[in-house]
Design a protein around this motif. Structure first.
Motif, PDB file in Angstrom:
ATOM      1  N   LYS A 115       0.827  -1.220   0.000  1.00 25.22           N
ATOM      2  CA  LYS A 115       0.000   0.000   0.000  1.00 25.22           C
ATOM      3  C   LYS A 115       0.861   1.270   0.000  1.00 25.22           C
ATOM      4  O   LYS A 115       0.566   2.213  -0.716  1.00 25.22           O
ATOM      5  CB  LYS A 115      -0.903   0.039   1.256  1.00 25.22           C
ATOM      6  N   THR A 116       1.914   1.247   0.818  1.00 24.27           N
ATOM      7  CA  THR A 116       2.742   2.453   0.926  1.00 24.27           C
ATOM      8  C   THR A 116       3.495   2.692  -0.379  1.00 24.27           C
ATOM      9  O   THR A 116       3.521   3.816  -0.895  1.00 24.27           O
ATOM     10  CB  THR A 116       3.749   2.307   2.092  1.00 24.27           C
ATOM     11  N   LEU A 117       4.075   1.618  -0.909  1.00 22.28           N
ATOM     12  CA  LEU A 117       4.815   1.749  -2.163  1.00 22.28           C
ATOM     13  C   LEU A 117       3.890   2.233  -3.284  1.00 22.28           C
ATOM     14  O   LEU A 117       4.234   3.137  -4.045  1.00 22.28           O
ATOM     15  CB  LEU A 117       5.436   0.401  -2.547  1.00 22.28           C
TER      16      LEU A 117
ATOM     17  N   VAL B 230      -5.001   8.556   0.778  1.00 20.76           N
ATOM     18  CA  VAL B 230      -5.186   8.164   2.175  1.00 20.76           C
ATOM     19  C   VAL B 230      -4.835   6.685   2.293  1.00 20.76           C
ATOM     20  O   VAL B 230      -5.472   5.845   1.650  1.00 20.76           O
ATOM     21  CB  VAL B 230      -6.652   8.382   2.617  1.00 20.76           C
ATOM     22  N   GLU B 231      -3.812   6.384   3.070  1.00 23.13           N
ATOM     23  CA  GLU B 231      -3.416   4.973   3.224  1.00 23.13           C
ATOM     24  C   GLU B 231      -4.024   4.378   4.483  1.00 23.13           C
ATOM     25  O   GLU B 231      -3.860   4.901   5.586  1.00 23.13           O
ATOM     26  CB  GLU B 231      -1.881   4.818   3.270  1.00 23.13           C
ATOM     27  N   GLY B 232      -4.681   3.237   4.308  1.00 24.97           N
ATOM     28  CA  GLY B 232      -5.279   2.536   5.449  1.00 24.97           C
ATOM     29  C   GLY B 232      -4.234   1.812   6.276  1.00 24.97           C
ATOM     30  O   GLY B 232      -3.021   2.040   6.133  1.00 24.97           O
TER      31      GLY B 232
ATOM     32  N   GLU C 235       7.207   5.272   9.597  1.00 25.19           N
ATOM     33  CA  GLU C 235       7.894   4.792   8.393  1.00 25.19           C
ATOM     34  C   GLU C 235       7.130   5.068   7.098  1.00 25.19           C
ATOM     35  O   GLU C 235       7.688   5.583   6.131  1.00 25.19           O
ATOM     36  CB  GLU C 235       8.089   3.280   8.529  1.00 25.19           C
ATOM     37  N   ASP C 236       5.834   4.722   7.086  1.00 25.64           N
ATOM     38  CA  ASP C 236       5.047   4.885   5.854  1.00 25.64           C
ATOM     39  C   ASP C 236       4.967   6.357   5.465  1.00 25.64           C
ATOM     40  O   ASP C 236       5.215   6.737   4.319  1.00 25.64           O
ATOM     41  CB  ASP C 236       3.622   4.344   6.036  1.00 25.64           C
ATOM     42  N   ALA C 237       4.614   7.175   6.450  1.00 31.26           N
ATOM     43  CA  ALA C 237       4.483   8.614   6.190  1.00 31.26           C
ATOM     44  C   ALA C 237       5.839   9.198   5.798  1.00 31.26           C
ATOM     45  O   ALA C 237       5.932  10.040   4.902  1.00 31.26           O
ATOM     46  CB  ALA C 237       3.919   9.308   7.423  1.00 31.26           C
TER      47      ALA C 237
ATOM     48  N   PHE D 253      -1.930  11.052   3.428  1.00 31.05           N
ATOM     49  CA  PHE D 253      -2.476  11.055   4.791  1.00 31.05           C
ATOM     50  C   PHE D 253      -2.597   9.618   5.263  1.00 31.05           C
ATOM     51  O   PHE D 253      -3.163   8.771   4.563  1.00 31.05           O
ATOM     52  CB  PHE D 253      -3.835  11.764   4.763  1.00 31.05           C
ATOM     53  N   LYS D 254      -2.021   9.331   6.428  1.00 30.60           N
ATOM     54  CA  LYS D 254      -2.099   7.989   7.013  1.00 30.60           C
ATOM     55  C   LYS D 254      -2.812   8.159   8.352  1.00 30.60           C
ATOM     56  O   LYS D 254      -2.183   8.564   9.347  1.00 30.60           O
ATOM     57  CB  LYS D 254      -0.675   7.447   7.193  1.00 30.60           C
ATOM     58  N   PRO D 255      -4.109   7.912   8.399  1.00 33.00           N
ATOM     59  CA  PRO D 255      -4.854   8.188   9.634  1.00 33.00           C
ATOM     60  C   PRO D 255      -4.223   7.561  10.876  1.00 33.00           C
ATOM     61  O   PRO D 255      -4.061   8.225  11.889  1.00 33.00           O
ATOM     62  CB  PRO D 255      -6.239   7.611   9.347  1.00 33.00           C
TER      63      PRO D 255
HETATM   64 MG   LIG Z   1       1.976   0.816   4.639  1.00 37.09          MG
END
Ligand SMILES: [Mg+2]
Ligand SMILES: Nc1ncnc2c1ncn2[C@@H]1O[C@H](COP(=O)(O)OP(=O)(O)O)[C@@H](O)[C@H]1O
Length: 221
Positions: free
Chosen positions: A16-18, A111-113, A50-52, A37-39
């Protein structure tokens, strides 16, 4: 008001992040302003989620990575549990406020879950409930290889049976060239779901802005 997409996956670690970063680059190539945005991000040990942090670096975002998340928690677990062990509670209103602010700021917001569609943010509130409130189309990230037909069909059902809109599927971690199984997985899933295949991303040997810029040209967004 910008356009937003919710990036979910058939599982945790599917990419998802990639894929968020690649989608963001594809939109930036079209001269669109893009936010991320990563809630809720879990498994955050230090100051930098890390993801953000990854999406901030690839997309050149100005905000501190921490400010791209409404909540960060230490335990690398489902958000409901990571919050509980810290004695905290995820407030949906806070996520909605942050979402609105980001959506107003950018032409496109990704927006990443966390994990997949049925992961709890609270014991009474799943990722899918959040998507419903945000009222934005879903991009589903799936693996290309063996096992993906079942996972992807289950996820597509979970999206559609809940009245959510599926913008398309991105298949990740594909072999180059595609194996007979991967080729058929993509074809079969396109047929069975009628969903748009937004792209097929190969397994990358190195992940850098340069390699992602090459890949993003192949996405249809
Ligand atoms: Mg991720
Ligand atoms: N296409 C790919 N090629 C190589 N590594 C990948 C690819 N997609 C994901 N990864 C790696 O797999 C791990 C999980 O990917 P990530 O995007 O963080 O998944 P998710 O956000 O769904 O948990 C990361 O270490 C990432 O760098």
């Amino acid at each position: 008001m910008g356009t937003a997409f919710f990036i979910t996956g058939t599982d945790t670690g599917v990419g998802k992040t990639l894929v968020s970063a690649i989608l963001g680059l594809a939109l930036q190539n079209k001269r669109k302003s893009v936010g991320y945005f990563k809630p809720v991000e879990t498994g955050v040990e230090g100051d930098e989620p890390e993801d953000a942090g990854f999406c901030k670096a690839i997309l050149g975002l100005k905000e501190d990575a921490k400010n791209l998340c409404s909540y960060t928690f230490k335990l690398p677990a489902s958000p409901h549990l990571s919050a509980e062990v810290e004695g905290k509670e995820i407030k949906v209103e806070k996520i909605l406020e942050d979402f609105k602010r980001f959506k107003e700021k950018y032409e496109y917001l990704l927006v990443e879950g966390a994990g997949g569609l049925l992961v709890p943010l609270r014991r009474d509130f799943l990722i899918r409930d959040l998507i419903k409130l945000l009222n934005i189309p879903v991009i589903l990230v799936a693996r290309a290889g063996l096992g993906t037909i079942n996972h992807t069909l289950l996820s597509v059902e979970a999206i559609r049976n809940y009245g959510l809109e599926l913008a398309g599927i991105v298949f990740n971690q594909a072999t180059q060239p595609l194996t007979i199984i991967e080729k058929d997985n993509i074809k079969t899933l396109a047929e069975l779901t009628g969903a748009k295949v937004l792209g097929v991303i190969p397994k990358l040997k190195s992940i850098s802005k340069e390699t992602l810029l090459k890949i993003c040209e192949k996405l249809s967004i």
